[in-house]
Motif scaffolding. Structure first.
Motif, PDB file in Angstrom:
ATOM      1  N   ILE A 120       0.863  -1.199   0.000  1.00  0.00           N
ATOM      2  CA  ILE A 120       0.000   0.000   0.000  1.00  0.00           C
ATOM      3  C   ILE A 120       0.892   1.240   0.000  1.00  0.00           C
ATOM      4  O   ILE A 120       1.674   1.454   0.930  1.00  0.00           O
ATOM      5  N   PRO A 121       0.793   2.065  -1.053  1.00  0.00           N
ATOM      6  CA  PRO A 121       1.713   3.218  -1.201  1.00  0.00           C
ATOM      7  C   PRO A 121       1.195   4.485  -0.517  1.00  0.00           C
ATOM      8  O   PRO A 121       0.887   5.467  -1.171  1.00  0.00           O
ATOM      9  N   GLY A 122       1.100   4.485   0.816  1.00  0.00           N
ATOM     10  CA  GLY A 122       0.626   5.674   1.517  1.00  0.00           C
ATOM     11  C   GLY A 122      -0.886   5.752   1.520  1.00  0.00           C
ATOM     12  O   GLY A 122      -1.580   4.755   1.261  1.00  0.00           O
ATOM     13  N   LYS A 123      -1.432   6.964   1.797  1.00  0.00           N
ATOM     14  CA  LYS A 123      -2.887   7.083   1.931  1.00  0.00           C
ATOM     15  C   LYS A 123      -3.579   6.812   0.597  1.00  0.00           C
ATOM     16  O   LYS A 123      -3.191   7.354  -0.434  1.00  0.00           O
ATOM     17  N   VAL A 124      -4.588   5.987   0.645  1.00  0.00           N
ATOM     18  CA  VAL A 124      -5.272   5.538  -0.563  1.00  0.00           C
ATOM     19  C   VAL A 124      -6.328   6.565  -1.013  1.00  0.00           C
ATOM     20  O   VAL A 124      -6.548   6.764  -2.198  1.00  0.00           O
TER      21      VAL A 124
END
Lengths: 307, 392
Positions: A163-167
């Motif tokens: 997961i690359p940070g806030k979605v």
């Protein structure tokens, strides 16, 4: 319209010696906001960085009456103070004109304090609510909020292997507050001090509730050099990530239109919270952020009749 | 001139609020308190009060706005019940910690789950360690009288603490009773004006309310809060003496009903005391030395006086309308038994009764006294905690 020469002569109502980090935009925003005040003012504040750095007993940085009661109720608390003022003025126990400002961070405003803010605005208290939006729960150590932009890495939306940070995209609180149909709503940033102070003056001048959302970068959470706070703020405006506008009695107006709308990429690059977006495979997130900014900017221009 | 009227508990409390004429009321409706807010709204709409009525969107905001108003130097009130009080919980501690003399009627109602709108004391018992003064009321008259006295108690220079005045939901809040209301002017001169030492609206002397204490100051401020509690008892008695002069009705820290020569005593709060008095009279006629202690001031707990009143009894039953869920009895029992630890020891037992509005009748209370008689005779307690009137 604020005049720099006059402003320098005004007393600082938030005095130095507070414990905010070097490069923190919150006290800059507060000092500018209080420069807009010409009558006595009572200030309320939600639990958060601003409160804990300015009121460490037995000291206080506030040269004005100040109340902090809890996290989610800055608006409700000040609404009670304002009601007391009306009651005591009616009875002749108070003769002075007094203004009321409630401060809260994005945690205390967008999230946990949203209900009490919405209620106070709907009830029509003569108060100004100023959200200093640093785009995460900074006081507890940089956790994501509904104001955290898509892609940002926080301690509860960390950039991980899958997961690359806030979605999610951020909540457009300023528009939500405009939908309350209160007399005055604005979005501002301290790098554009004249624009911001003028907006606070307008907000104080209207009878009834007003809301200002002021972007206040956190150098720890956003991860930039503390000397660059003002540049980071400017970048937010120049990329149209943070448009400056106001909604006065329902009329939308863009108060500052960048001469050239810069791509958001360069602004993201300066902040450690977006570092992972520049790794291979994450490029599409930058494109999505850019597309979202473009869409929102065009929608704002259309709303403001400036397209 | 005082006047005698047929009135419900909620109406009596609303009338007291009209006579107190607070600067600010911030409240949110909840069963069974709703009528108080509705009736007070008509006083505001008809100009019978000068109050700024803040129609908040939740009880959390009700207490927050009341805190703001009180810190601004206003005389500020709210009113609630049950889940509403639970939602205020965070702010109750802050009202007390900021030493704000807020007054709030609380109409006792059970807490969820299961959801239930009827009377028990689990709501206010949950707030007993918040720093608020708690006065309990047997009927509408006492709720009315307590509310008026609460203003003086809260604002007393040696106290400066919030006060909640508790009465039983539906049983008292909606039950019609005969009560005597004081003349408006009598109430207004009795309560006088609030004169705060510091106020947010004193803009020439700016003060910071709600500062951050670290380990170097927090303890001292909490110690001061504890010290203030020790002043409450005396102030409650002084205010009661003055109140007796204007009303002719006398109040104490608790009511001792046929207790002096009693051998068997029941301790109870609020409306069940009325039922218990009937039982005491009946059992006295039958030759039993039965007596009753009805607590009025529960927080702070007047332990010395209660011990003096109960010392020497043969057996004592404490009736709790809330369960502490500790497996060692309800909150009133725990306090009374702890207070009695150093007293020459009567046997003590606890009965949890009436949860969620379950009625308690004279037969059940008489049964408690017969249990006490057996305990006094045998010296044996077989069941320290009993659930009274429940299907096991």
């Amino acid at each position: 319209m604020a005049n720099l020469r006059d402003l320098t002569k005004k007393e600082e109502l938030l005095c130095g010696g507070h414990r905010a980090c070097a490069g923190c935009a919150a006290p800059i925003a507060v000092r500018q906001a209080l420069k807009a005040v010409d009558t006595p003012v009572v200030v309320g504040c939600a639990t958060g960085c601003l409160e804990v750095t300015t009121t460490i007993y037995p000291f206080t940085s506030w040269r004005v009456p100040f109340i902090h009661s809890a996290f989610e109720n800055s608006a409700a608390t000040i609404s009670g103070v304002e009601a007391a003022y009306r009651a005591l003025k009616k009875k002749g126990k108070i003769t002075r004109d007094i203004q009321f400002i409630a401060f809260g961070g994005d945690g205390g405003t967008y999230d946990i304090g949203f209900q009490s803010l919405s209620g106070a605005m709907e009830r029509g208290h003569d108060m100004v609510y100023i959200c200093y939006d640093n785009e995460a729960y900074m006081n507890t150590g940089i956790q994501r909020s509904s104001a955290t932009p898509k892609g940002a890495s926080t301690t509860t939306s960390p950039a991980g292997k899958v997961i690359p940070g806030k979605v999610q995209f951020r909540k457009d609180l300023t528009a939500v507050m405009a939908a309350h149909n209160i007399p005055y709503v604005a979005q501002a940033v301290p790098s554009h001090w004249n624009d911001f102070i003028t907006k606070v003056q307008k907000a104080l001048a209207v009878k009834g509730p007003a809301f200002i959302n002021v972007l206040a970068p956190c150098r720890l959470g956003w991860q930039f050099d503390p000397a660059e706070t003002i540049d980071i703020m400017r970048g937010a405006v120049e990329t149209c990530f943070w448009p400056l506008y106001e909604v006065e009695n329902g009329v939308w107006r863009v108060t500052h239109k960048p001469r050239e709308k810069k791509p958001v990429r360069g602004w993201l690059e300066k902040q450690g919270r977006f570092r992972h977006l520049f790794r291979p495979g994450n490029e599409h997130i930058i494109e999505e952020i850019q597309a979202d900014i473009d869409r929102n900017w065009e929608a704002l221009l259309a709303r403001a009749g400036a397209a | 001139m005082s006047k005698r009227v047929a009135i419900t508990g909620n109406e009596a409390v609303a009338q007291a609020m009209r006579q107190i004429n607070p600067d600010v009321v911030a409240a949110y409706p909840i069963t069974p308190q709703t009528e108080i807010v509705q009736i007070f709204s008509t006083f505001v709409a008809d100009g019978d009060v000068d109050t700024e009525f803040v129609t908040v969107e939740s009880e959390h905001s009700a207490m927050s706005a009341t805190i703001g108003a009180s810190a601004a130097g206003a005389r500020a009130m709210t009113a609630t019940s049950s889940q509403g009080l639970a939602l205020m919980w965070e702010m109750l501690y802050i009202a007390a910690g900021l030493r704000l003399p807020i007054v709030a009627p609380v109409v006792n109602r059970a807490l969820s789950a299961p959801i239930n709108i009827h009377c028990d004391h689990s709501d206010t018992m949950g707030a007993r360690d918040s720093g608020w003064i708690q006065l309990y009321s047997e009927n509408a008259q006492e709720a009315y009288d307590n509310l008026i006295q609460a203003v003086r108690i809260a604002e007393h220079a040696d106290v400066q603490l919030p006060v909640m005045v508790c009465m039983d939901g539906f049983i008292v809040s909606h039950g019609m009773e005969n009560a005597e209301l004081l003349d408006d002017d009598m109430v207004r001169s009795f309560i006088g004006q609030r004169t705060p030492k510091h106020s947010l609206l004193d803009v020439d002397r700016p003060a910071t309310f709600g500062a951050l204490d670290f380990a170097d100051w927090y303890f001292e401020h909490r110690r001061q809060l504890a010290e203030a509690q020790t002043h409450v008892k005396g102030v409650v008695l002084d205010v009661a003496k003055e109140f007796a002069k204007v009303s002719g009705r006398s109040y104490d820290l608790f009511e001792a009903y046929r207790l002096d020569d009693a051998e068997l005593a029941v301790v109870v709060l609020n409306s069940a005391a009325g039922t218990a008095k009937e039982v005491v009279d009946d059992l006295r006629d039958k030759g039993m030395k039965a007596g009753l202690l009805k607590i009025r001031l529960f927080r702070p707990f007047p332990h010395e006086e209660i011990v003096a009143a109960l010392a020497g009894k043969k057996a004592i039953a404490v009736l709790d309308r809330a369960d502490g869920l500790s497996t060692m009895g309800g909150p009133v029992f725990v306090d009374v038994r702890s207070a009695m630890y150093d007293a020459p020891g009567p046997k003590m037992v606890n009965y949890i009764y009436g949860l969620g509005g379950r009625d308690i009748d004279t037969e059940q209370i008489a049964g408690v006294y017969w249990d006490l008689a057996r305990i006094a005779e045998t010296g044996k307690v077989t069941s320290p905690v009993t659930y009274l009137g429940v299907r096991e």
